[in-house]
Design an enzyme around this catalytic site. Structure first.
Site, PDB file in Angstrom:
ATOM      1  N   HIS A 439       2.854  11.682  -3.102  1.00 53.26           N
ATOM      2  CA  HIS A 439       1.718  11.980  -3.982  1.00 53.26           C
ATOM      3  C   HIS A 439       1.804  11.166  -5.273  1.00 53.26           C
ATOM      4  O   HIS A 439       0.844  10.497  -5.674  1.00 53.26           O
ATOM      5  CB  HIS A 439       1.704  13.484  -4.300  1.00 53.26           C
ATOM      6  CG  HIS A 439       0.565  13.909  -5.163  1.00 53.26           C
ATOM      7  ND1 HIS A 439      -0.603  14.429  -4.649  1.00 53.26           N
ATOM      8  CD2 HIS A 439       0.389  13.869  -6.514  1.00 53.26           C
ATOM      9  CE1 HIS A 439      -1.440  14.693  -5.640  1.00 53.26           C
ATOM     10  NE2 HIS A 439      -0.860  14.371  -6.790  1.00 53.26           N
ATOM     11  N   GLU A 440       2.964  11.208  -5.920  1.00 54.75           N
ATOM     12  CA  GLU A 440       3.115  10.494  -7.203  1.00 54.75           C
ATOM     13  C   GLU A 440       3.079   8.978  -6.999  1.00 54.75           C
ATOM     14  O   GLU A 440       2.563   8.247  -7.846  1.00 54.75           O
ATOM     15  CB  GLU A 440       4.407  10.924  -7.916  1.00 54.75           C
ATOM     16  CG  GLU A 440       4.477  12.413  -8.258  1.00 54.75           C
ATOM     17  CD  GLU A 440       3.259  12.949  -9.005  1.00 54.75           C
ATOM     18  OE1 GLU A 440       2.548  12.170  -9.673  1.00 54.75           O
ATOM     19  OE2 GLU A 440       2.996  14.166  -8.899  1.00 54.75           O
ATOM     20  N   HIS A 443      -0.527   7.872  -7.005  1.00 55.97           N
ATOM     21  CA  HIS A 443      -1.027   7.657  -8.367  1.00 55.97           C
ATOM     22  C   HIS A 443      -0.518   6.314  -8.905  1.00 55.97           C
ATOM     23  O   HIS A 443      -1.261   5.547  -9.514  1.00 55.97           O
ATOM     24  CB  HIS A 443      -0.525   8.762  -9.305  1.00 55.97           C
ATOM     25  CG  HIS A 443      -1.270  10.049  -9.198  1.00 55.97           C
ATOM     26  ND1 HIS A 443      -2.649  10.130  -9.291  1.00 55.97           N
ATOM     27  CD2 HIS A 443      -0.836  11.328  -9.020  1.00 55.97           C
ATOM     28  CE1 HIS A 443      -3.018  11.400  -9.177  1.00 55.97           C
ATOM     29  NE2 HIS A 443      -1.945  12.143  -9.001  1.00 55.97           N
ATOM     30  N   HIS A 446      -2.227   3.252  -7.467  1.00 51.03           N
ATOM     31  CA  HIS A 446      -3.576   3.154  -8.015  1.00 51.03           C
ATOM     32  C   HIS A 446      -3.524   2.417  -9.363  1.00 51.03           C
ATOM     33  O   HIS A 446      -4.420   1.640  -9.697  1.00 51.03           O
ATOM     34  CB  HIS A 446      -4.145   4.565  -8.199  1.00 51.03           C
ATOM     35  CG  HIS A 446      -5.627   4.613  -8.377  1.00 51.03           C
ATOM     36  ND1 HIS A 446      -6.298   5.724  -8.811  1.00 51.03           N
ATOM     37  CD2 HIS A 446      -6.595   3.669  -8.182  1.00 51.03           C
ATOM     38  CE1 HIS A 446      -7.593   5.467  -8.867  1.00 51.03           C
ATOM     39  NE2 HIS A 446      -7.802   4.236  -8.498  1.00 51.03           N
TER      40      HIS A 446
END
Length: 648
Positions: A439-440, A443, A446
Site C-alpha cells: 500500500h505505502e 503511494h 505515484h
C-alpha cells in the site's frame, strides 16, 4: 544528483525554516512588484520557493516521526504556530490572488499542467475567503474558529465518554478471550478490565462468551456522548453557512469542490448502485450467521451477537491464523521479492545506494526506468521506541522544473513498524504487514514516477482527496495473487514455497462476510452526504440515519443506538461529505487491478500505459480523466464487487 538527508543539527534546520519564511515573503513582494504577470515570471518562481520551504519542513517533521526526541518535539511545536500564520496570511493575500487572476486572463502560453496549477491555486484562494468583502471575510473567519472549537469539543466528548466506562470482570467472565487480549486486560488484583477503547471493545465483542456482558458493552458503546447530538446540529448549521458565504449551494457541494466527484447526486447514485448489488448478498450472509447461531442454540441473534457468531462461523468455515504465514514472510526476502515483482509489473528497477541515513537499518534505493535514474526511495521499516507507530509514505521532494529549466528529481520515504529481527530469528511479517508495505509503496510510486514539470501538481501533490488512495489500493491487491506471492513467500528455514492452500485460505478470509462490510460503509457514506446536503436539526439527523438504514442496512440496530454522536470521521475529522472517498478510490483501483490480472498480471506494454497515463501524471489533471485515459472508459462497479468477493 540527489541531496543527502542529514538528521543532525535540528536547531540549524529550524533557523533555516524561519529564515526561508522571511526571505519568501520578501521574494513574493519583489514578484508582485513586476509590471505584468505571467506563469513563467510569477508562478514558476512562486512554486519553487514554496516547495523549497516545504522540503525544509519535511526534514523536521520526518525526524520528529522517525527519530522522536525531546528536542525534535520542542522545535516542531515551536514551528507549528509560525507556519500556520505564514500559510494563513498567504491564503488571504489579495495581491497574489489578483496576480493569479491576471495570469488566467492574459497569459495565453499556458500548457495543461500549468493551467491545473493556476486553477487549483485560484480555487484554494477562493475557498480561503479571498475576494470577499471585509465583513463577510470576518464572518467566515469567526465561523471557522467556532467550527474548530466545536469539532474539537465533539472529539473530546467522545474521548471522555470512552474513558469514563470500564467493566471489571472475573476469570469466568472472560471465557473465550485469546490469551494476548486477556493479558492486555489483566489488572494487578487478578480481575480483567474491558473498556470502550476499540481494541478492548472489539476483543470482547468478537470472542467474549458472556452475552449479557456483550450487550452491556454494546449499549455503552453506541450511546456515548449524547451531548454531541446538539453539537452535530450546530456543526451542520455552521458548515451550511460557511458554504453559502463562499457561494456554494450546500456544504456537500463545497466539500466536492476539491474532489473528483462533481455533485452530491453523483455520489449518492454511486452509493445506491453499489448498495443495490451488495445488499442481496449481505442479506444472505446475515442469514448464514443466523442459521449458524441457531445450530449452536441461539434462536434470535441481536446486534451485540453479530461479531461473536461471525468470528465463530469464520473459524468453522476455514481456519485462518496470520501467525502460520510468518515463517514464509521473512522481511528481507519480502523486500527483494517485492522489488522483483515491481520490476516485472511496472518495469521499475530498484538499485541500492549507500548514503546518509537517520538510522543504520534504513535502506536507500534509486529507481531506474528504461535505463534512466528517475527518483530516490528511503525504506525505514523496523519498529523503534523513538519512532511513531503505524505506516506511511512521506514525500520529501517532488519532480519539477524551475524557472531556469533545471529539473529536480523526486524523493520519498516509506515508513512502517515491522517486527525487529532477534538474535535467534529474523524479522517475520504477517500477511497484513505485506499488504501495508504494498500500500505505502503504491503511494511512493505515484510520487516517485512523476514526470510533471510543475511542483504543485507533481506526484501526490494536488491529487484529489477521493483519488489519492487509488495507486496504493491498486498495488495492495496484488498481495493476494498466487503469481506474486510465489516470488517471495518462501519458508525462511526450508526455503519451501508457500502452499497454495494457504493462499486460497488467505483470499477467503479477506472476503469473508465482505458484503456486510460493504453495506456498513455505504450506510456511513450515504448518511454523511445527506446530512451535509441540508441543515438538519438533531431529530432530523436521526430521521435521515433511520431512512438510510432502511435502504441500505441488513442489521437494524435498536432505536437507542446513536452511532452518529461518535462519528468523529465526519464531525471532527477531514471526511465531512467525503466519507464515500474510501469506496470511490477502491472503485478505480479494482478496475485497474483486474485490467492487469485479466492480462495474466505481468504485461509490460499494459504497465507502461498505466505508468504513463496515471503514475507519471500525478495531480496534473482530474484523476477521473487520467483513469479514463488509462482504462478507455468509466470504471465498472462489477470490478469492485469482484474485489470484495461479491458476485455481480
Amino acid at each position: 544528483m540527489f541531496p543527502e538527508f542529514h538528521s543532525d543539527n535540528l536547531i540549524e534546520k529550524e533557523k533555516t525554516i524561519l529564515d526561508k519564511m522571511e526571505s519568501n515573503k520578501q521574494f513574493i513582494e519583489s514578484l508582485l512588484g513586476q509590471s505584468s504577470f505571467s506563469f513563467q515570471n510569477f508562478l514558476k518562481p512562486y512554486q519553487r520557493i514554496q516547495t523549497e520551504l516545504g522540503d525544509f519542513i519535511t526534514e523536521i517533521s520526518h525526524l520528529n516521526s522517525v527519530k522522536n526526541s525531546e528536542e525534535s518535539q520542542t522545535i516542531y511545536s515551536r514551528l507549528l504556530p509560525k507556519l500556520s500564520e505564514y500559510y494563513t496570511d498567504l491564503g488571504q493575500n489579495e495581491t497574489i490572488f489578483a496576480a493569479l487572476l491576471q495570469i488566467q486572463s492574459t497569459d495565453k502560453n499556458i500548457n495543461p499542467e500549468q493551467r491545473k496549477v493556476l486553477e487549483n491555486e485560484i480555487r484554494d484562494f477562493r475557498l480561503s475567503g479571498v475576494g470577499l468583502d471585509t465583513t463577510t471575510k470576518e464572518e467566515l473567519k469567526n465561523i471557522r474558529i467556532k467550527l474548530a472549537d466545536l469539532t474539537n469539543q465533539f472529539s473530546q466528548n467522545v474521548l471522555n465518554a470512552t474513558n469514563a466506562f470500564a467493566l471489571s470482570l472475573k476469570e469466568e467472565d472472560v471465557a473465550g478471550i485469546p490469551e494476548s487480549d486477556k493479558n492486555s486486560a489483566k489488572q494487578s488484583d487478578g480481575t480483567y478490565k474491558f473498556t470502550l477503547h476499540f481494541p478492548s471493545y472489539i476483543a470482547y465483542m468478537t470472542y467474549g462468551e458472556n452475552r449479557k456482558i456483550r450487550k452491556e458493552l454494546y449499549d455503552a458503546y453506541c450511546t456515548r456522548a449524547p451531548e454531541n447530538g446538539k453539537l452535530i446540529e450546530e456543526i451542520l448549521a455552521l458548515r451550511d453557512k460557511e458554504a453559502k458565504l463562499l457561494g456554494f449551494e450546500t456544504y456537500a457541494h463545497l466539500s466536492l469542490a476539491t474532489k473528483v466527484a462533481n455533485t452530491p447526486e453523483e455520489v449518492i447514485s454511486f452509493l445506491d448502485h453499489l448498495a443495490e448489488k451488495a445488499k442481496p448478498i449481505a442479506e444472505k450472509e446475515y442469514v448464514a450467521i443466523q442459521d449458524f447461531a441457531k445450530s449452536l442454540g441461539e434462536e434470535q441473534i441481536e446486534p451485540w451477537d453479530l461479531t461473536y457468531y461471525s468470528e465463530k462461523l469464520k473459524k468453522a468455515s476455514f481456519s485462518y491464523d496470520e501467525e502460520i504465514y510468518r515463517p514464509y514472510l521473512e522481511k528481507e526476502t519480502v523486500i527483494q521479492g517485492t522489488f522483483q515483482f515491481l520490476q516485472q509489473l511496472l518495469g521499475v528497477t530498484f538499485q541500492e545506494v549507500k548514503t546518509n541515513v537517520w538510522e543504520p537499518s534504513v535502506l536507500c534505493y534509486d529507481l531506474i526506468v528504461e535505463g534512466e535514474t528517475r527518483s530516490r526511495l528511503y525504506l525505514d521499516l523496523e519498529v523503534r521506541t523513538e519512532k511513531k507507530g503505524g505506516a506511511w509514505m512521506h514525500n520529501w521532494k517532488p519532480h519539477f522544473q524551475d524557472e531556469t529549466g533545471k529539473t529536480e528529481l523526486p524523493i520519498a520515504f516509506v515508513v512502517a513498524s515491522f517486527p525487529k529481527a532477534t538474535a535467534t530469528q529474523p524479522s517475520l511479517l504477517r500477511p497484513s504487514d505485506v499488504v501495508t508495505l504494498f500500500h505505502e509503496l503504491g503511494h511512493a510510486l505515484h510520487h516517485l514516477l512523476s514526470k510533471v514539470k510543475e511542483a504543485f501538481v507533481s506526484g501526490v501533490n494536488g491529487v484529489e482527496w477521493d483519488a489519492v488512495e487509488f495507486p496504493s489500493q491498486f498495488l495492495e491487491n496484488f498481495v493476494y495473487e498466487p503469481k506474486v506471492l510465489q516470488l517471495f513467500a518462501k519458508h525462511y528455514q526450508t526455503k519451501e514455497p508457500i502452499p497454495n492452500s494457504y493462499i486460497e485460505t488467505m483470499v477467503k478470509a479477506k472476503n469473508f462476510m465482505s458484503a456486510m462490510g460493504v453495506v456498513r460503509q455505504l450506510e456511513f457514506a450515504k448518511f454523511d452526504m445527506l446530512v451535509h446536503k441540508e441543515r438538519p436539526n438533531e431529530s432530523r439527523v436521526q430521521e435521515i440515519l433511520n431512512q438510510v438504514r432502511k435502504e441500505v442496512a441488513v442489521v437494524t440496530p435498536p432505536s437507542y443506538n446513536k452511532f452518529q454522536n461518535s462519528f468523529t470521521h465526519i464531525f471532527a475529522g477531514g471526511y465531512a461529505a467525503g466519507y464515500y472517498s474510501y469506496k470511490w478510490a477502491e472503485l478505480l483501483s479494482a478496475n485497474a487491478f483486474y485490467s492487469f490480472v485479466d492480462k495474466g498480471v505481468f504485461d509490460l506494454e499494459h504497465a507502461a500505459h498505466f505508468r504513463k497515463t496515471v503514475l507519471e501524471k500525478g495531480g496534473s489533471a482530474n484523476a477521473m480523466n487520467l483513469f479514463r485515459d488509462f482504462y478507455g472508459k468509466d470504471p465498472d462497479i462489477d470490478a469492485l464487487l469482484r474485489l470484495n468477493g461479491i458476485a455481480a
